[in-house]
Design an enzyme around this catalytic site. Structure first.
Site, mmCIF file in Angstrom:
data_model
loop_
_atom_site.group_PDB
_atom_site.id
_atom_site.type_symbol
_atom_site.label_atom_id
_atom_site.label_comp_id
_atom_site.label_asym_id
_atom_site.label_seq_id
_atom_site.Cartn_x
_atom_site.Cartn_y
_atom_site.Cartn_z
ATOM 1 N N ASN A 1 29.863 25.363 40.540
ATOM 2 C CA ASN A 1 29.874 25.376 39.135
ATOM 3 C C ASN A 1 31.411 25.287 37.819
ATOM 4 O O ASN A 1 30.781 24.274 37.160
ATOM 5 C CB ASN A 1 30.322 26.730 38.471
ATOM 6 C CG ASN A 1 29.030 27.355 39.709
ATOM 7 O OD1 ASN A 1 27.796 27.026 40.523
ATOM 8 N ND2 ASN A 1 29.205 28.785 39.799
ATOM 9 N N LYS B 1 28.000 28.805 55.752
ATOM 10 C CA LYS B 1 26.959 28.090 55.926
ATOM 11 C C LYS B 1 26.736 28.187 57.539
ATOM 12 O O LYS B 1 26.438 27.118 57.771
ATOM 13 C CB LYS B 1 26.984 25.982 55.916
ATOM 14 C CG LYS B 1 27.249 25.488 54.783
ATOM 15 C CD LYS B 1 25.733 24.762 54.573
ATOM 16 C CE LYS B 1 25.947 24.423 53.298
ATOM 17 N NZ LYS B 1 25.303 23.770 52.400
ATOM 18 N N GLU C 1 37.017 38.057 31.850
ATOM 19 C CA GLU C 1 35.981 37.340 31.042
ATOM 20 C C GLU C 1 34.806 37.895 31.246
ATOM 21 O O GLU C 1 33.990 37.812 29.730
ATOM 22 C CB GLU C 1 35.957 35.973 31.990
ATOM 23 C CG GLU C 1 35.598 34.688 31.953
ATOM 24 C CD GLU C 1 36.469 33.618 32.580
ATOM 25 O OE1 GLU C 1 36.366 32.900 32.352
ATOM 26 O OE2 GLU C 1 35.297 33.814 33.554
ATOM 27 N N GLY D 1 37.730 30.362 34.302
ATOM 28 C CA GLY D 1 39.086 31.509 33.621
ATOM 29 C C GLY D 1 39.684 31.244 34.654
ATOM 30 O O GLY D 1 40.687 32.254 34.647
ATOM 31 N N GLY E 1 36.338 38.185 39.237
ATOM 32 C CA GLY E 1 35.929 36.845 38.580
ATOM 33 C C GLY E 1 34.202 37.077 39.242
ATOM 34 O O GLY E 1 33.038 38.692 39.187
ATOM 35 N N VAL E 2 32.953 36.042 38.524
ATOM 36 C CA VAL E 2 31.369 36.411 38.446
ATOM 37 C C VAL E 2 31.523 36.170 39.584
ATOM 38 O O VAL E 2 31.562 34.957 40.186
ATOM 39 C CB VAL E 2 31.101 35.363 38.106
ATOM 40 C CG1 VAL E 2 29.172 35.558 38.022
ATOM 41 C CG2 VAL E 2 31.569 35.203 36.190
ATOM 42 N N GLY E 3 30.236 37.186 40.459
ATOM 43 C CA GLY E 3 29.770 36.922 41.695
ATOM 44 C C GLY E 3 29.923 38.116 42.720
ATOM 45 O O GLY E 3 30.291 38.971 42.300
ATOM 46 N N ASN E 4 29.473 38.107 43.742
ATOM 47 C CA ASN E 4 29.645 39.549 44.823
ATOM 48 C C ASN E 4 30.841 40.220 45.454
ATOM 49 O O ASN E 4 30.757 41.664 44.894
ATOM 50 C CB ASN E 4 28.963 39.233 46.141
ATOM 51 C CG ASN E 4 27.561 38.709 46.165
ATOM 52 O OD1 ASN E 4 26.203 38.600 44.634
ATOM 53 N ND2 ASN E 4 26.653 37.569 47.066
ATOM 54 N N VAL E 5 31.247 39.528 45.281
ATOM 55 C CA VAL E 5 33.156 39.754 45.788
ATOM 56 C C VAL E 5 33.164 40.511 44.909
ATOM 57 O O VAL E 5 33.640 41.784 44.988
ATOM 58 C CB VAL E 5 34.024 39.172 46.912
ATOM 59 C CG1 VAL E 5 35.335 39.781 46.895
ATOM 60 C CG2 VAL E 5 33.094 38.230 47.603
#
Lengths: 497, 497
Positions: A377, A401, A287, A381, A261-265
């Site tokens: 967001n 947070k 994707e 997918g 997936g999208v993102g840092n991890v």
């Protein structure tokens, strides 16, 4: 460019004038890659002028996925969007949706084009597509994404091309514009390996439908790749360790492709793979091909990467352009109907890794909505992959947070992935393999392995109370306290008791 | 039967003695069709004897789906089941699960066999399979279901065959024992039409693995087909009307196959199709071929029916046997990995119809759990179909328990099908086409069209309160009142204010 095309060259402002109030626009773009930039910005200005004169102007905006600020942001600020689907990530657009000012339909990205093609969603009347090439006989080559562009080009009455020269011909040949046939008469999708192709690298349209060509030379707005943080590295390391363990147990054949997936991890996992000296070469069937892929390439560990979008910062773009001849053979950009298709994902045995907003102790995952009411967001997918993969991970830091939010909760406030289909949860606290477990065992394992120590007692208290009070003991689930941690957060700013 | 097989013929009691405490059993059977009857009953008696002598005896029971009382019921009452998956419908088994006495893992039926084959779930050590034929060289032909029997036969160390003579050779040739290959080296599933076949009509096993053959002559316990009630007829009629409307609009090509879930409402739709003089011939690509299919056959309106199980009452069985030569050409029974495979369902463009326990105003569906804690039957194949179909209906009467329960609620207490993938809700009050709607529009439409008038005010009050109080307005969802209607029901026996 031939004279008939030159005659269609107009400014972005002129192109924006061609769009009518109330139209459905189908635009290119997938997660900040390959979206139109000049025409949407001009359209936003036009909407503002019209609104200032008391005239209505709003459009429906269908895309591949999110687009950049020049499109989603500009149009949202201009109050020019009535209805948006199927995904977004722009802060101004998101705020307007969460104020209830814009209709938004969150959809599985792999099915969106199919829904439009089969009439479940309205047909775009105008397509605005970023292209790296357009020919006088109607051949269009895309830039950094395929998204739903093939569908929108086929179905729209009018086509506006943003001809972006920033990649030159470096992307030429990278696309596969195949679309599955529609029922009732269809055949299997001809993809049995990551780099297989089913169609041509361009879309053929009726050249008469091309009403405008707008020249641009502007890169996608992608932030440069940054070194993963400690939590992401920790989660990535656990996933690699687990995969090695499964392989040893004989439960995981070699050579399965990864979706991340999208993102840092997700970036951290790919980076860890690139740096791990024992890591075998990696295939991606994903994707969004994120910038971490270049780490794999530089380490000579990429077999091939299939996606619907390629996100490159300015530096990565230059790297790609300099190595285009080699890289084109390693990449395929497909329509999102194919990159995210259950048929192909299941067939290839994809290992899927996606980020969760929150997970509950029974194994459900929320990917999309904060406190059940505000879209972040979108589901994207994630379900296309998690539902059809061979092995699926959902990843999240155990808190958010600064510790005020536990991402492990009694019950998710919005459910995107149900306990029937989630396999493995990972936080920086640990990993929970949920496969085959009954609900009570899942709850114990998730609290023990994944929850932050600060929240374990609260979660165990909920489970104990539920064991005593709930009518059925199959899923001990106390309806009267299901959302107490969220309500505390909304009231006091922290989930901590 | 040849002498080497005759030598394996033993009684059900003797066969039951072959099973060890702690084993994983893989049994045939799918929704009361084709399940083993004699050996599980004998095994239950053996467990009771052992327990009476203070000895432990519990097994794990994996099946296709639910089995009859001779299996699930007898073993549950004998406290012989430790862990059950992936589906059940027997009242005694269900009660034990909901008392927390039996581990139960509810799974998508189309993925269960795949999970076992890929090592995500443990491998059965003994398979107990009902067969209509077994040969000395190890060919096994099934009875009224395929389920996961091919997988279990392949993976088990020992095979016990219940050789059931009740159908004679009437079912010979009806099965397709094809299984998709496993990643990483796989090919498309060779099914592009409802009656296509990919494999042989028998399973080849190593004859040495067959340790026992137990003769039986007992039908599946299926209740006779009954005339649909008024509510079911109403819902069925609305669906047919809506399909005609969609066809007129050009959104629904002719010839798409139907999937219909188990139960009265689904039967009512097929019955209505059989009786409608304007109805074109019907194809079924479904899970359970229910008895209403014979109405279609008698009306000469069946092109063909594909499923993984055929449920026949005694009368229907006689009809089938008398017309076997003709009917065999109209039916295919497949492994549930194929009958419920996303690849094939999406390819064929299936129109899916499934029963909901409850639906919420935002478009989510609960198919499996009462008040979130007690399992009813299970998710079954509903998500395999609803997630991959071209057009999907979820159907329910608007109230249950004589009006004390509204099946339309503010939020489902267990979520099996999310708002991202549900298309159309139907109750006897009306139909709500949710495709493309944003959450607020969905809520208004579901309350207006589908909720019972007695509950509309309460649901609208919840929506109004949520619009005022929830943090985000995208999904106006008040966490503090989400389950109030359910809590009222649990406390006062009615959801009515």
């Amino acid at each position: 460019m031939t004279s008939d095309l030159v005659s269609k060259e107009i400014s972005a402002e002129e192109a924006a004038e061609l769009i009518q109030d109330g139209e459905v626009l189908g635009v290119s773009g997938f997660t900040l890659a390959g979206y139109p930039k000049a025409v949407p910005t001009a359209l936003a200005k036009r909407a503002e002028r019209l609104h200032a004169n008391g005239k209505p102007f709003q459009i429906t905006l269908f895309s591949g996925a999110s687009t950049g600020d020049e499109c989603d942001g500009a149009l949202a600020r201009a109050k020019a969007i009535k209805w948006r689907a199927p995904y977004q990530s722009n802060p101004d657009l998101r705020s307007a949706i969460n104020r209830g000012e814009i209709f938004y339909t969150d959809a599985h990205l792999g099915i969106m084009g199919h829904l439009v093609r089969t009439g479940s969603l309205p047909r775009p009347t105008t397509a605005i597509i970023e292209a790296s090439e357009v020919t006088s006989d109607g051949k269009i080559r895309f830039t950094t994404s395929c998204g739903n562009s093939v569908e929108y080009l086929r179905m729209a009455d009018r086509i506006i091309v943003e001809l972006n020269s920033i990649y030159g011909d470096a992307l030429c040949g990278i696309h596969d514009c195949y679309l599955p046939e529609l029922p009732p008469y269809t055949h299997p999708i001809p993809v049995v390996n990551v780099l297989d192709r089913g169609g041509k690298d361009y879309v053929q349209v009726d050249p008469k439908k091309i009403v405008a060509i707008v020249r641009t030379n502007q890169g996608d707005t992608i932030r440069p790749f940054t070194e993963p943080d400690a939590v992401s590295k920790n989660i990535g390391g656990q996933i690699l360790e687990f995969l090695a363990h499964e392989r040893k147990k004989g439960r995981l054949p070699a050579g399965l492709p990864y979706q991340s997936g999208v993102g840092n991890v997700a970036n951290a996992v790919l980076t860890a793979m690139a740096r791990d000296s024992l890591q075998e070469p990696v295939s991606l069937f994903t994707e969004v091909i994120q910038e971490a892929v270049f780490e794999l390439i530089k380490a000579d560990k990429l077999v091939g990467a299939s996606g619907t979008a390629l996100t490159c910062s300015a530096d990565a773009r230059e790297y790609f352009k300099q190595n285009a001849a080699t890289l084109q053979k390693k990449f395929v950009l497909r329509s999102q109907e194919v990159s995210n298709h259950p048929e192909v994902i299941r067939r290839l045995g994809v290992i899927s890794m996606n980020t969760a907003l929150e997970c509950d102790i029974f194994g459900n995952v929320n990917s999309s909505h904060v406190c059940g009411s505000s879209i972040m967001n979108g589901i994207g997918g994630s379900a296309d992959f998690s539902r059809n993969c061979l092995l699926g991970f959902f990843m999240a830091p155990s808190t958010a947070k600064n510790g005020a939010i536990s991402t492990i909760v009694p019950f998710v406030t919005h459910l995107d992935h149900s306990d029937h289909e989630t396999h493995i949860f990972v936080t920086e606290q640990g990993l929970a393999d949920l496969r085959g477990l009954d609900p009570v065992s899942r709850a114990h394992k998730i609290i023990e392995n994944c929850a932050h120590p600060d929240y374990r007692q609260q979660l165990n208290d909920f489970l104990d109370y539920s064991m005593r009070s709930s009518k059925g003991k199959h899923i001990p689930f106390a309806l009267d306290r299901a959302f107490n941690m969220h309500l505390d957060f909304l009231e006091k700013g922290t989930m901590k008791e």
